[in-house]
Design a protein around this motif. Structure first.
Motif, PDB file in Angstrom:
ATOM      1  N   ALA A 100       0.858  -1.184   0.000  1.00 11.67           N
ATOM      2  CA  ALA A 100       0.000   0.000   0.000  1.00 11.67           C
ATOM      3  C   ALA A 100       0.893   1.232   0.000  1.00 11.67           C
ATOM      4  N   VAL A 101       0.623   2.173  -0.908  1.00 11.86           N
ATOM      5  CA  VAL A 101       1.439   3.386  -0.978  1.00 11.86           C
ATOM      6  C   VAL A 101       0.685   4.615  -0.467  1.00 11.86           C
ATOM      7  N   ALA A 102      -0.624   4.521  -0.328  1.00 13.13           N
ATOM      8  CA  ALA A 102      -1.415   5.608   0.250  1.00 13.13           C
ATOM      9  C   ALA A 102      -2.716   5.015   0.757  1.00 13.13           C
ATOM     10  N   GLU A 103      -3.183   5.534   1.873  1.00  9.98           N
ATOM     11  CA  GLU A 103      -4.462   5.057   2.400  1.00  9.98           C
ATOM     12  C   GLU A 103      -5.128   6.159   3.201  1.00  9.98           C
ATOM     13  N   LYS A 104      -6.442   6.080   3.260  1.00  9.19           N
ATOM     14  CA  LYS A 104      -7.215   7.060   4.017  1.00  9.19           C
ATOM     15  C   LYS A 104      -8.433   6.380   4.603  1.00  9.19           C
ATOM     16  N   ASP A 105      -8.770   6.740   5.847  1.00  9.83           N
ATOM     17  CA  ASP A 105      -9.941   6.197   6.521  1.00  9.83           C
ATOM     18  C   ASP A 105     -10.724   7.346   7.141  1.00  9.83           C
ATOM     19  N   LEU A 106     -11.719   7.819   6.420  1.00  7.71           N
ATOM     20  CA  LEU A 106     -12.602   8.874   6.898  1.00  7.71           C
ATOM     21  C   LEU A 106     -14.006   8.304   7.090  1.00  7.71           C
ATOM     22  N   PRO A 107     -14.850   8.985   7.849  1.00  4.73           N
ATOM     23  CA  PRO A 107     -16.210   8.475   8.051  1.00  4.73           C
ATOM     24  C   PRO A 107     -16.982   8.288   6.748  1.00  4.73           C
ATOM     25  N   GLU A 108     -16.692   9.125   5.739  1.00  6.56           N
ATOM     26  CA  GLU A 108     -17.449   9.052   4.490  1.00  6.56           C
ATOM     27  C   GLU A 108     -16.697   8.370   3.353  1.00  6.56           C
ATOM     28  N   TYR A 109     -15.406   8.039   3.587  1.00  8.35           N
ATOM     29  CA  TYR A 109     -14.598   7.590   2.461  1.00  8.35           C
ATOM     30  C   TYR A 109     -13.352   6.861   2.949  1.00  8.35           C
ATOM     31  N   GLN A 110     -13.109   5.685   2.368  1.00 10.11           N
ATOM     32  CA  GLN A 110     -11.905   4.921   2.679  1.00 10.11           C
ATOM     33  C   GLN A 110     -11.277   4.461   1.363  1.00 10.11           C
ATOM     34  N   TYR A 111      -9.943   4.468   1.313  1.00 13.45           N
ATOM     35  CA  TYR A 111      -9.292   3.958   0.112  1.00 13.45           C
ATOM     36  C   TYR A 111      -7.896   3.450   0.435  1.00 13.45           C
ATOM     37  N   THR A 112      -7.375   2.626  -0.473  1.00 13.64           N
ATOM     38  CA  THR A 112      -5.985   2.210  -0.465  1.00 13.64           C
ATOM     39  C   THR A 112      -5.467   2.243  -1.895  1.00 13.64           C
ATOM     40  N   HIS A 113      -4.314   2.904  -2.099  1.00 15.27           N
ATOM     41  CA  HIS A 113      -3.613   2.852  -3.374  1.00 15.27           C
ATOM     42  C   HIS A 113      -2.496   1.819  -3.254  1.00 15.27           C
ATOM     43  N   PHE A 114      -2.357   0.985  -4.272  1.00 12.37           N
ATOM     44  CA  PHE A 114      -1.355  -0.075  -4.242  1.00 12.37           C
ATOM     45  C   PHE A 114      -0.238   0.207  -5.248  1.00 12.37           C
ATOM     46  N   HIS A 115       0.963  -0.203  -4.892  1.00  9.28           N
ATOM     47  CA  HIS A 115       2.160   0.143  -5.653  1.00  9.28           C
ATOM     48  C   HIS A 115       2.107  -0.437  -7.065  1.00  9.28           C
ATOM     49  N   PRO A 116       2.315   0.406  -8.091  1.00 14.12           N
ATOM     50  CA  PRO A 116       2.264  -0.098  -9.473  1.00 14.12           C
ATOM     51  C   PRO A 116       3.254  -1.227  -9.754  1.00 14.12           C
ATOM     52  N   SER A 117       4.374  -1.253  -9.042  1.00 11.87           N
ATOM     53  CA  SER A 117       5.332  -2.338  -9.257  1.00 11.87           C
ATOM     54  C   SER A 117       4.772  -3.687  -8.833  1.00 11.87           C
ATOM     55  N   ASP A 118       3.763  -3.657  -7.956  1.00 12.75           N
ATOM     56  CA  ASP A 118       3.135  -4.894  -7.490  1.00 12.75           C
ATOM     57  C   ASP A 118       1.838  -5.199  -8.222  1.00 12.75           C
ATOM     58  N   THR A 119       1.425  -4.281  -9.111  1.00 18.04           N
ATOM     59  CA  THR A 119       0.162  -4.454  -9.841  1.00 18.04           C
ATOM     60  C   THR A 119       0.381  -4.308 -11.347  1.00 18.04           C
ATOM     61  N   LEU A 126      -8.578   0.698  -4.253  1.00 17.92           N
ATOM     62  CA  LEU A 126      -9.828   0.062  -3.823  1.00 17.92           C
ATOM     63  C   LEU A 126     -10.491   0.990  -2.820  1.00 17.92           C
ATOM     64  N   ASP A 127     -11.704   1.444  -3.138  1.00 21.61           N
ATOM     65  CA  ASP A 127     -12.364   2.518  -2.405  1.00 21.61           C
ATOM     66  C   ASP A 127     -13.743   2.098  -1.913  1.00 21.61           C
ATOM     67  N   THR A 128     -14.118   2.647  -0.761  1.00 18.61           N
ATOM     68  CA  THR A 128     -15.466   2.473  -0.222  1.00 18.61           C
ATOM     69  C   THR A 128     -16.000   3.835   0.206  1.00 18.61           C
ATOM     70  N   THR A 129     -17.267   4.092  -0.083  1.00 17.18           N
ATOM     71  CA  THR A 129     -17.888   5.348   0.334  1.00 17.18           C
ATOM     72  C   THR A 129     -19.055   5.057   1.271  1.00 17.18           C
ATOM     73  N   PHE A 130     -19.325   6.024   2.148  1.00 12.30           N
ATOM     74  CA  PHE A 130     -20.432   5.920   3.098  1.00 12.30           C
ATOM     75  C   PHE A 130     -21.251   7.197   2.993  1.00 12.30           C
ATOM     76  N   ALA A 131     -22.377   7.116   2.327  1.00 12.08           N
ATOM     77  CA  ALA A 131     -23.199   8.298   2.098  1.00 12.08           C
ATOM     78  C   ALA A 131     -23.824   8.781   3.399  1.00 12.08           C
ATOM     79  N   PRO A 132     -23.888  10.087   3.615  1.00 13.27           N
ATOM     80  CA  PRO A 132     -24.582  10.615   4.797  1.00 13.27           C
ATOM     81  C   PRO A 132     -26.086  10.398   4.685  1.00 13.27           C
ATOM     82  N   PRO A 133     -26.804  10.509   5.780  1.00 18.62           N
ATOM     83  CA  PRO A 133     -28.257  10.315   5.750  1.00 18.62           C
ATOM     84  C   PRO A 133     -28.923  11.227   4.730  1.00 18.62           C
TER      85      PRO A 133
END
Length: 249
Positions: A100-119, A126-133
């Motif tokens: 993993a070369v970058a990652e973020k974990d927020l209440p509305e949004y999570q992601y991980t970027h993976f190293h191009p040398s490994d992909t 790979l991202d996930t979103t959480f919509a507010p009410p």
């Protein structure tokens, strides 16, 4: 697991943006100041409910700049997949030895970027979103900010249908991505929900990486005519933008 955003990398952001929007009949919804931490400027353009992004380095020493050098010019750069649980996917994929070369974990949004040398030469996120009410989850996509739907067009193009990745060992690349995505590769094609990722031999001498994106077309004649005027048409069903072929499907 859905293909949600495809990214180009280029040297000249403004001219590439103008060309992309003109040919595909889309418009800019957002410029993300947050990408400056990577030495980049960008635009995010919706096509239907999916997105095409262009990033461009504005200083030396960026990974995007090195990517342009390695692949001899502008081209396809990054693939963003929307998944149900990005944190669980991060744990599973990194356990395979993919960095993993970058990652973020927020209440509305999570992601991980993976190293191009490994992909196999492609920056994968790979991202996930959480919509507010009260917000339609299908329309909640933080990388394009809250008001992107005002700029969404679907009269010329309408969404993303696939990614083509070239490699000197397409069988091996397909097998590697099959492990990473935990989906089978059949005839070097991994089928996602509503789209696909294909692995093909290298034919242009530019090395491993994205060789084409598939975009769902509504008005094929309109796209081809715009591409023809710019010298960007390739046959009956293909155009080129930002150094990357685009298949009209």
């Amino acid at each position: 697991m859905r293909l949600r955003q495809c990214v180009f990398v280029c040297k000249d952001l403004e001219s590439s943006t103008e060309e992309l929007c003109d040919i595909l009949g889309i418009e800019v919804a957002y410029r993300d100041p947050g990408v400056a931490k990577w030495g980049l400027a960008n635009v995010v353009c919706p096509t239907g409910n999916d997105f095409l992004e262009i990033v461009s380095p504005f200083k030396d020493g960026t990974s995007a700049g090195r990517y342009i050098e390695r692949r001899n010019g502008d081209g396809g750069y990054m693939v963003i997949l929307q998944v149900p649980d990005a944190v669980a996917e991060r744990q599973r994929v990194t356990a395979l030895g993919v960095r993993a070369v970058a990652e973020k974990d927020l209440p509305e949004y999570q992601y991980t970027h993976f190293h191009p040398s490994d992909t196999n030469g492609v920056l994968l996120s790979l991202d996930t979103t959480f919509a507010p009410p009260g917000v339609d989850p299908a329309l909640w996509w933080p990388p394009a900010e809250k008001d992107w739907t005002k700029h969404a067009r679907s009269d010329v193009t309408n969404g993303l249908a696939g990614v083509e990745i070239q490699h000197d060992d397409p069988d091996g690349a397909a097998a590697a991505w099959s492990r990473i995505l935990d989906r089978p590769a059949v005839d070097n094609i991994i089928r996602l929900d509503g789209s696909q990722i294909r692995f093909v031999p290298i034919v242009d001498g530019r090395g491993p990486g994205v060789s084409a994106y598939d975009v769902t077309v509504v008005d094929r004649d309109r796209v081809l005519a715009a591409a023809e005027k710019r010298g960007r048409r390739h046959g009956v069903g293909q155009v080129e933008v930002c150094g990357c072929r685009i298949n009209l499907v």
